[in-house]
Design an enzyme around this catalytic site. Structure first.
Site, PDB file in Angstrom:
ATOM      1  N   ASN A  87       0.775  -1.069   0.171  1.00 33.29           N
ATOM      2  CA  ASN A  87       0.262   0.132  -0.008  1.00 33.29           C
ATOM      3  C   ASN A  87       1.138   1.387  -0.157  1.00 33.29           C
ATOM      4  O   ASN A  87       1.982   1.037   0.573  1.00 33.29           O
ATOM      5  CB  ASN A  87      -1.015   0.439   1.371  1.00 33.29           C
ATOM      6  CG  ASN A  87      -0.771  -0.209   2.767  1.00 33.29           C
ATOM      7  OD1 ASN A  87       0.420  -0.802   2.228  1.00 33.29           O
ATOM      8  ND2 ASN A  87      -0.507   0.637   3.161  1.00 33.29           N
ATOM      9  N   ILE A  88       0.521   2.241  -0.953  1.00 32.97           N
ATOM     10  CA  ILE A  88       1.214   3.517  -0.853  1.00 32.97           C
ATOM     11  C   ILE A  88      -0.086   4.510  -0.771  1.00 32.97           C
ATOM     12  O   ILE A  88      -0.920   4.557  -0.864  1.00 32.97           O
ATOM     13  CB  ILE A  88       1.307   3.574  -2.315  1.00 32.97           C
ATOM     14  CG1 ILE A  88       2.674   2.402  -2.182  1.00 32.97           C
ATOM     15  CG2 ILE A  88       2.476   5.249  -2.733  1.00 32.97           C
ATOM     16  CD1 ILE A  88       2.782   2.571  -3.532  1.00 32.97           C
ATOM     17  N   GLU A  89       0.458   5.576   0.428  1.00 32.02           N
ATOM     18  CA  GLU A  89      -0.181   6.300   0.838  1.00 32.02           C
ATOM     19  C   GLU A  89      -0.542   7.696   0.375  1.00 32.02           C
ATOM     20  O   GLU A  89       0.644   7.985   0.647  1.00 32.02           O
ATOM     21  CB  GLU A  89      -0.801   6.580   2.934  1.00 32.02           C
ATOM     22  CG  GLU A  89      -1.270   4.541   2.855  1.00 32.02           C
ATOM     23  CD  GLU A  89      -1.046   5.608   4.505  1.00 32.02           C
ATOM     24  OE1 GLU A  89      -0.627   6.489   5.036  1.00 32.02           O
ATOM     25  OE2 GLU A  89      -2.058   4.575   5.021  1.00 32.02           O
ATOM     26  N   CYS A  98      -4.194   0.566  -2.676  1.00 28.93           N
ATOM     27  CA  CYS A  98      -3.686  -0.423  -1.557  1.00 28.93           C
ATOM     28  C   CYS A  98      -2.893  -1.354  -2.433  1.00 28.93           C
ATOM     29  O   CYS A  98      -2.477  -1.403  -3.644  1.00 28.93           O
ATOM     30  CB  CYS A  98      -4.758  -1.820  -2.165  1.00 28.93           C
ATOM     31  SG  CYS A  98      -6.390  -0.131  -0.745  1.00 28.93           S
ATOM     32  N   GLU A 100      -3.324  -4.160  -2.922  1.00 28.48           N
ATOM     33  CA  GLU A 100      -3.295  -5.785  -4.022  1.00 28.48           C
ATOM     34  C   GLU A 100      -3.546  -5.521  -5.561  1.00 28.48           C
ATOM     35  O   GLU A 100      -3.056  -5.599  -6.517  1.00 28.48           O
ATOM     36  CB  GLU A 100      -5.336  -6.288  -3.946  1.00 28.48           C
ATOM     37  CG  GLU A 100      -5.546  -6.619  -2.567  1.00 28.48           C
ATOM     38  CD  GLU A 100      -5.556  -5.880  -1.629  1.00 28.48           C
ATOM     39  OE1 GLU A 100      -5.990  -6.114  -0.368  1.00 28.48           O
ATOM     40  OE2 GLU A 100      -4.675  -5.126  -1.769  1.00 28.48           O
ATOM     41  N   CYS A 132     -10.273  -4.812  -0.533  1.00 30.55           N
ATOM     42  CA  CYS A 132     -12.102  -3.076   0.005  1.00 30.55           C
ATOM     43  C   CYS A 132     -11.982  -3.319  -1.540  1.00 30.55           C
ATOM     44  O   CYS A 132     -12.317  -4.031  -2.384  1.00 30.55           O
ATOM     45  CB  CYS A 132     -11.297  -2.157  -0.385  1.00 30.55           C
ATOM     46  SG  CYS A 132     -10.193  -1.694  -2.201  1.00 30.55           S
ATOM     47  N   CYS A 135     -10.015  -2.704  -5.166  1.00 29.45           N
ATOM     48  CA  CYS A 135      -9.211  -4.310  -5.307  1.00 29.45           C
ATOM     49  C   CYS A 135     -10.452  -4.579  -5.724  1.00 29.45           C
ATOM     50  O   CYS A 135      -9.966  -5.974  -6.600  1.00 29.45           O
ATOM     51  CB  CYS A 135      -8.893  -4.063  -4.074  1.00 29.45           C
ATOM     52  SG  CYS A 135      -7.147  -3.020  -3.735  1.00 29.45           S
TER      53      CYS A 135
END
Length: 153
Positions: A87-89, A98, A100, A132, A135
């Site tokens: 995940n990369i915020e 996300c 995935e 989610c 995804c």
């Protein structure tokens, strides 16, 4: 359908779930079968274990300074390649991505568009996380018959 832990004969694997055709999870145990090619034969325990290990490794690359919620994913293609994602915020919440989808986009950008399995790992100890809605939509568009391994830390 709630998630629950299932003891399985593979070290470190607490549950294996399969996503059915309408992208809901159904309990199904470990898929022991002749291959990992996505031909309905199932997944070898060694393949599942490797995917889980790779998803745990992918967590280390997560960029999550706001939530501190690390997630890693390992995606298996029919030819045996494994694509990692984390995940990369972003400060702008909707621009984050996300694990995935990161794994899927990496795979597609490298020419792979069919997948047989994905393992998803987080640092949550007592529960499992599931993909989610965004995804799930992406998986529905690019997947073959996809087996899931959801792990806790």
């Amino acid at each position: 359908m709630g998630l629950r832990k299932m003891p399985l004969p593979i070290a470190g694997l607490l549950v294996t779930k399969k996503m059915n055709d309408d992208l809901r999870f159904c309990e199904d145990g470990v898929h022991n079968g002749p291959s990992h090619r996505g031909d309905g034969g199932g997944l070898e325990p060694e393949v599942i274990q490797r995917l889980i290990q790779k998803s745990q490794e992918a967590k280390a690359f997560a960029h999550c300074p706001y939530s501190r919620f690390r997630v890693g994913a390992a995606l298996l293609s029919p030819d045996g390649r494994i694509f990692l994602g984390c995940n990369i915020e972003n400060a702008c919440y909707t621009l984050g991505i996300c694990a995935e989808r990161t794994a899927i986009q990496t795979a597609v950008s490298e020419g792979s568009k069919k997948f047989t399995a994905i393992a998803i790992a987080s640092d949550v100890e007592d529960e499992f996380i599931t993909p989610c809605g965004a995804c799930r939509q992406v998986m529905r568009e690019v997947r073959g018959r996809l087996h899931f391994s959801l792990t806790s830390s």
